[in-house]
Design a protein around this motif. Structure first.
Motif, PDB file in Angstrom:
ATOM      1  N   VAL A 143       0.860  -1.178   0.000  1.00 57.45           N
ATOM      2  CA  VAL A 143       0.000   0.000   0.000  1.00 57.45           C
ATOM      3  C   VAL A 143       0.898   1.231   0.000  1.00 57.45           C
ATOM      4  N   VAL A 144       0.700   2.128  -0.985  1.00 60.32           N
ATOM      5  CA  VAL A 144       1.504   3.357  -0.984  1.00 60.32           C
ATOM      6  C   VAL A 144       0.665   4.570  -0.612  1.00 60.32           C
ATOM      7  N   ALA A 145      -0.638   4.460  -0.665  1.00 57.26           N
ATOM      8  CA  ALA A 145      -1.498   5.554  -0.221  1.00 57.26           C
ATOM      9  C   ALA A 145      -2.878   4.990   0.044  1.00 57.26           C
ATOM     10  N   ASP A 146      -3.583   5.626   0.993  1.00 54.12           N
ATOM     11  CA  ASP A 146      -4.886   5.110   1.392  1.00 54.12           C
ATOM     12  C   ASP A 146      -5.696   6.277   1.935  1.00 54.12           C
ATOM     13  N   GLY A 147      -6.823   6.564   1.339  1.00 52.06           N
ATOM     14  CA  GLY A 147      -7.645   7.665   1.832  1.00 52.06           C
ATOM     15  C   GLY A 147      -8.687   8.052   0.807  1.00 52.06           C
ATOM     16  N   THR A 148      -9.266   9.246   0.955  1.00 49.89           N
ATOM     17  CA  THR A 148     -10.176   9.719  -0.079  1.00 49.89           C
ATOM     18  C   THR A 148      -9.340  10.175  -1.266  1.00 49.89           C
ATOM     19  N   ALA A 149      -9.998  10.307  -2.418  1.00 48.83           N
ATOM     20  CA  ALA A 149      -9.263  10.707  -3.618  1.00 48.83           C
ATOM     21  C   ALA A 149      -8.581  12.057  -3.388  1.00 48.83           C
ATOM     22  N   ALA A 150      -9.263  12.982  -2.683  1.00 53.99           N
ATOM     23  CA  ALA A 150      -8.686  14.303  -2.427  1.00 53.99           C
ATOM     24  C   ALA A 150      -7.425  14.196  -1.583  1.00 53.99           C
ATOM     25  N   GLN A 151      -7.482  13.370  -0.561  1.00 55.77           N
ATOM     26  CA  GLN A 151      -6.298  13.184   0.298  1.00 55.77           C
ATOM     27  C   GLN A 151      -5.141  12.601  -0.498  1.00 55.77           C
ATOM     28  N   ALA A 201       0.157  13.570  -2.830  1.00 60.03           N
ATOM     29  CA  ALA A 201       1.096  13.364  -3.924  1.00 60.03           C
ATOM     30  C   ALA A 201       1.535  14.686  -4.549  1.00 60.03           C
ATOM     31  N   GLY A 202       1.336  15.800  -3.825  1.00 60.33           N
ATOM     32  CA  GLY A 202       1.799  17.081  -4.364  1.00 60.33           C
ATOM     33  C   GLY A 202       0.699  17.826  -5.083  1.00 60.33           C
ATOM     34  N   GLY A 203      -0.494  17.330  -5.021  1.00 64.00           N
ATOM     35  CA  GLY A 203      -1.648  18.081  -5.471  1.00 64.00           C
ATOM     36  C   GLY A 203      -1.901  18.085  -6.955  1.00 64.00           C
ATOM     37  N   GLN A 204      -2.916  18.865  -7.306  1.00 63.62           N
ATOM     38  CA  GLN A 204      -3.342  18.955  -8.679  1.00 63.62           C
ATOM     39  C   GLN A 204      -2.736  20.172  -9.349  1.00 63.62           C
ATOM     40  N   VAL A 205      -2.927  20.234 -10.646  1.00 67.58           N
ATOM     41  CA  VAL A 205      -2.366  21.336 -11.411  1.00 67.58           C
ATOM     42  C   VAL A 205      -3.495  22.142 -12.056  1.00 67.58           C
ATOM     43  N   VAL A 206      -3.421  23.472 -11.891  1.00 65.02           N
ATOM     44  CA  VAL A 206      -4.355  24.373 -12.554  1.00 65.02           C
ATOM     45  C   VAL A 206      -3.536  25.186 -13.553  1.00 65.02           C
ATOM     46  N   LEU A 246      -0.255  35.294  -7.455  1.00 60.64           N
ATOM     47  CA  LEU A 246      -0.784  33.936  -7.689  1.00 60.64           C
ATOM     48  C   LEU A 246      -0.310  32.967  -6.607  1.00 60.64           C
ATOM     49  N   ASP A 247       0.928  33.170  -6.146  1.00 62.43           N
ATOM     50  CA  ASP A 247       1.468  32.244  -5.154  1.00 62.43           C
ATOM     51  C   ASP A 247       0.817  32.408  -3.769  1.00 62.43           C
ATOM     52  N   ARG A 248       0.033  33.491  -3.608  1.00 61.13           N
ATOM     53  CA  ARG A 248      -0.624  33.678  -2.315  1.00 61.13           C
ATOM     54  C   ARG A 248      -2.062  33.167  -2.309  1.00 61.13           C
ATOM     55  N   LEU A 249      -2.541  32.620  -3.457  1.00 60.64           N
ATOM     56  CA  LEU A 249      -3.895  32.060  -3.490  1.00 60.64           C
ATOM     57  C   LEU A 249      -3.957  30.835  -2.570  1.00 60.64           C
ATOM     58  N   PRO A 250      -5.134  30.580  -1.959  1.00 58.21           N
ATOM     59  CA  PRO A 250      -5.244  29.461  -1.022  1.00 58.21           C
ATOM     60  C   PRO A 250      -4.951  28.110  -1.708  1.00 58.21           C
ATOM     61  N   GLY A 251      -4.166  27.277  -1.017  1.00 60.01           N
ATOM     62  CA  GLY A 251      -3.871  25.936  -1.514  1.00 60.01           C
ATOM     63  C   GLY A 251      -2.666  25.846  -2.409  1.00 60.01           C
ATOM     64  N   VAL A 252      -2.271  26.980  -2.992  1.00 64.66           N
ATOM     65  CA  VAL A 252      -1.202  26.936  -3.988  1.00 64.66           C
ATOM     66  C   VAL A 252       0.154  26.658  -3.331  1.00 64.66           C
ATOM     67  N   THR A 253       0.895  25.727  -3.901  1.00 62.77           N
ATOM     68  CA  THR A 253       2.205  25.381  -3.358  1.00 62.77           C
ATOM     69  C   THR A 253       3.341  25.801  -4.281  1.00 62.77           C
ATOM     70  N   LEU A 282      -0.203  26.490 -11.845  1.00 60.70           N
ATOM     71  CA  LEU A 282      -0.247  26.505 -10.387  1.00 60.70           C
ATOM     72  C   LEU A 282      -0.368  25.076  -9.869  1.00 60.70           C
ATOM     73  N   ARG A 283       0.419  24.760  -8.871  1.00 59.37           N
ATOM     74  CA  ARG A 283       0.272  23.472  -8.207  1.00 59.37           C
ATOM     75  C   ARG A 283      -0.533  23.738  -6.930  1.00 59.37           C
ATOM     76  N   THR A 284      -1.575  22.930  -6.687  1.00 58.60           N
ATOM     77  CA  THR A 284      -2.423  23.245  -5.537  1.00 58.60           C
ATOM     78  C   THR A 284      -2.819  22.003  -4.760  1.00 58.60           C
ATOM     79  N   ARG A 285      -3.003  22.213  -3.454  1.00 53.24           N
ATOM     80  CA  ARG A 285      -3.472  21.131  -2.596  1.00 53.24           C
ATOM     81  C   ARG A 285      -4.997  21.106  -2.572  1.00 53.24           C
ATOM     82  N   ASP A 286      -5.621  22.226  -2.968  1.00 51.15           N
ATOM     83  CA  ASP A 286      -7.074  22.326  -2.875  1.00 51.15           C
ATOM     84  C   ASP A 286      -7.592  23.075  -4.103  1.00 51.15           C
ATOM     85  N   THR A 287      -7.914  22.346  -5.114  1.00 49.08           N
ATOM     86  CA  THR A 287      -8.303  22.949  -6.387  1.00 49.08           C
ATOM     87  C   THR A 287      -9.493  23.898  -6.236  1.00 49.08           C
TER      88      THR A 287
END
Ligand SMILES: Nc1ncnc2c1ncn2[C@@H]1O[C@H](COP(=O)(O)OP(=O)(O)OP(=O)(O)O)[C@@H](O)[C@H]1O
Ligand SMILES: [Mg+2]
Lengths: 292, 244
Positions: free
Chosen positions: A205-213, A218-223, A235-242, A253-258
């Motif tokens: 098992v390498v990950a286990d949780g909800t799809a969002a978790q 894994a470094g989040g989604q890309v917008v 842009l770097d100060r928007l919420p979730g952006v890493t 933008l790479r984000t933890r919370d699209t």
């Protein structure tokens, strides 16, 4: 009660360690995706759950009993990755055959309806297309009204319409408090249809949780969108952006919370956002499974 | 489980190979041969048309018992249909018992058709008791061949099981004197024939039509083969389906 418990399960085929000390618990009533690349050990795990093969080490419990007993009691139904049908029999005869082997099956008409086979009922299995045969396998899996439904890459060979119908039926079936575990290669499929996603690679098992978790881990989604000549500041100060990259008029933008990032992008900036693209599911999946 | 048995029978009856080779072939051969030699005296001291009837019924039964067991079983193991069945509540023993029962059931059309043609076309007549005895020995005597078929199906891949089954049916028919009397083939051949289950299986039939009795040697040999092949089939079946 737990539907499935793997307790330090390993399975070795000669030199290949297909499943490596796998431990996991799945609650009854959950819909869970088992996600992993080719050779991750998905089919091997499902085979052991069905008592088609035995673990080299460790134990598996299905509703608190051994897989053998659970299968004999008619508690499990499955769609296998391989498995031809008997060409001389009709769809209806095949479904009826399997249905009657279970103690408390669904009605024949109901099974055919759920699997989208009503029109094909009289056809001989030998003359079915790949996607049609796959629907018959689905029908065979749920014909006995099993409490636990195991689906190994169920939508392989299905067209878009069949897929949609398949997932609708799967949900309808799972809604009755039944447990569903499906194997898939696609995080998108898992995200849309499962309450929980278990990612395995190399038999672990390498990950286990909800799809969002999973995506966040894994470094989040890309917008990504066309920025043109507009300034990238803020842009770097928007919420979730890493992380933020800008090049050739495109902002990435790479984000933890699209959801939060997008909401703020439209609400809190004066930017004219064009050609917006969301991606990163595949990247997240690769990041997770490539690690091991 | 009854429905499972029903579908097993259905699929074989729908299979052209079964119908042509196993059901129609012996009947056609019988019609041809009996048409030519039917009125001559036959080898077992009966009219040739009666002798031929036992031959062709025996050949049909032998073919049916092996063809309806070996090839489908080998295919099921390979194609994954067996896995489909093993994840249902159907116990493993029920699968093999059903296959055995259905293969036995499918021996009957071959026997009955050849008998019927013999009666209708060649005017063969015997006391009713003797017909019953003949049908019984030729039916039960097919058990070793069903066992052999299942053993082949457990041992070989579908590609190999098909020719192996056909070859064995031919060899056993030839050695058993089901095509022509083994006496015409000479000493060595006859000595080998004496060892086969098919020779003694046919012997059971010939004794019944000739005298109404059975030769102990035939009964013992067929039973012995039945036990040996049944054991082999059970062992190979277990080996083929054991959970690794
Ligand atoms: N019967 C077998 N004999 C030898 N090796 C096997 C056997 N079954 C599976 N393996 C090996 O075990 C590993 C896991 O295989 P498994 O079929 O479980 O993968 P999977 O996750 O289902 O992959 P896929 O997405 O391709 O279906 C692979 O390396 C495979 O080659
Ligand atoms: Mg697989």
């Amino acid at each position: 009660m737990n539907a499935i418990v793997f307790d330090h399960v390993s399975k070795r085929f000669g030199d290949v360690l297909a499943v490596d000390e796998l431990s996991l618990t799945i609650a009854a009533g959950a819909t869970v995706a088992l996600l992993g690349p080719n050779g991750a050990g998905k089919s091997t795990s499902i085979g052991m759950l069905l008592a088609l093969s035995r673990p080299t080490r460790g134990t598996i419990a299905v509703h608190g009993r051994t897989p053998e007993r659970a299968v004999l009691a008619g508690e499990v139904g499955a769609m296998l990755q391989q498995g031809e049908l008997i060409p001389e029999l009709s769809v209806r005869e095949l479904v009826e055959l399997v249905r009657r082997l279970y103690p408390a099956p669904l009605g024949l008409a109901e099974v055919l309806e759920l699997a989208g086979l009503t029109e094909l009922a009289r056809r001989r299995a030998g003359g079915l297309s790949g996607g049609q045969a796959q629907r018959v396998r689905f029908a065979l899996a749920l014909a006995g009204a099993p409490r636990l439904l195991l689906l190994d890459e169920p939508t392989a060979a299905m067209d878009v319409e069949s897929r949609r119908r398949f997932w609708d039926s799967m949900r309808a079936y799972a809604a009755g408090g039944r447990t569903v575990l499906f194997a898939s290669h696609y995080l998108a499929e898992a995200e849309e249809h499962a309450d929980r996603v278990i990612v395995i690679a190399g038999g672990r098992v390498v990950a286990d949780g909800t799809a969002a978790q999973i995506k966040a881990g894994a470094g989040g989604q890309v917008v990504r969108f066309a920025l043109g000549e507009q300034p990238a500041a803020g842009l770097d100060r928007l919420p979730g952006v890493t992380a933020v990259e800008v090049g050739a008029g495109i902002a990435t933008l790479r984000t933890r919370d699209t959801d939060a990032t997008l909401a703020a992008l439209y609400r809190d900036t004066a930017l004219d956002v064009r050609d917006l693209e969301l991606s990163g599911l595949d990247e997240a999946f690769l990041a997770l499974t490539g690690r091991s | 489980m009854l429905y499972y048995a029903w579908t097993e029978a259905l699929r074989t009856l729908r299979n052209r190979r079964y119908t042509i080779f196993v059901v129609l072939f012996p009947v056609a051969l019988y019609l041809i041969n009996a048409g030519i030699y039917g009125d001559q005296p036959g080898a077992a001291g009966v009219r040739q048309s009666v002798y031929l009837m036992v031959q062709m019924a025996g050949y049909g039964a032998l073919g049916a018992s092996m063809m309806s067991s070996a090839v489908p079983w080998a295919q099921e193991r390979r194609s994954g249909w067996l896995s489909h069945l093993r994840i249902t509540p159907l116990p493993g023993w029920a699968i093999v018992v059903t296959k055995l029962a259905i293969a036995m059931l499918l021996v009957l059309p071959s026997l009955v058709l050849v008998f019927a043609v013999a009666v209708l076309q060649q005017g063969v007549s015997m006391p009713l008791g003797r017909w019953a005895a003949l049908a019984a020995v030729m039916w039960l005597g097919a058990i070793p061949f069903v066992a052999l078929g299942l053993a082949i199906g457990s041992l070989l891949s579908p590609e190999a099981a098909q020719p192996a089954a056909v070859l064995l049916v031919f060899a056993l028919s030839l050695l058993g004197g089901l095509w022509f009397p083994v006496e015409v083939m000479g000493g060595t051949f006859q000595a080998i024939a004496e060892l086969t289950p098919s020779y003694h299986y046919a012997g059971l039939g010939w004794s019944v039509v000739a005298s109404g009795g059975l030769a102990l040697g035939d009964v013992l040999t067929v039973t012995g083969w039945g036990i040996a092949l049944g054991g082999a089939a059970a062992y190979l079946y277990r080996r083929a389906t054991v959970r690794a």
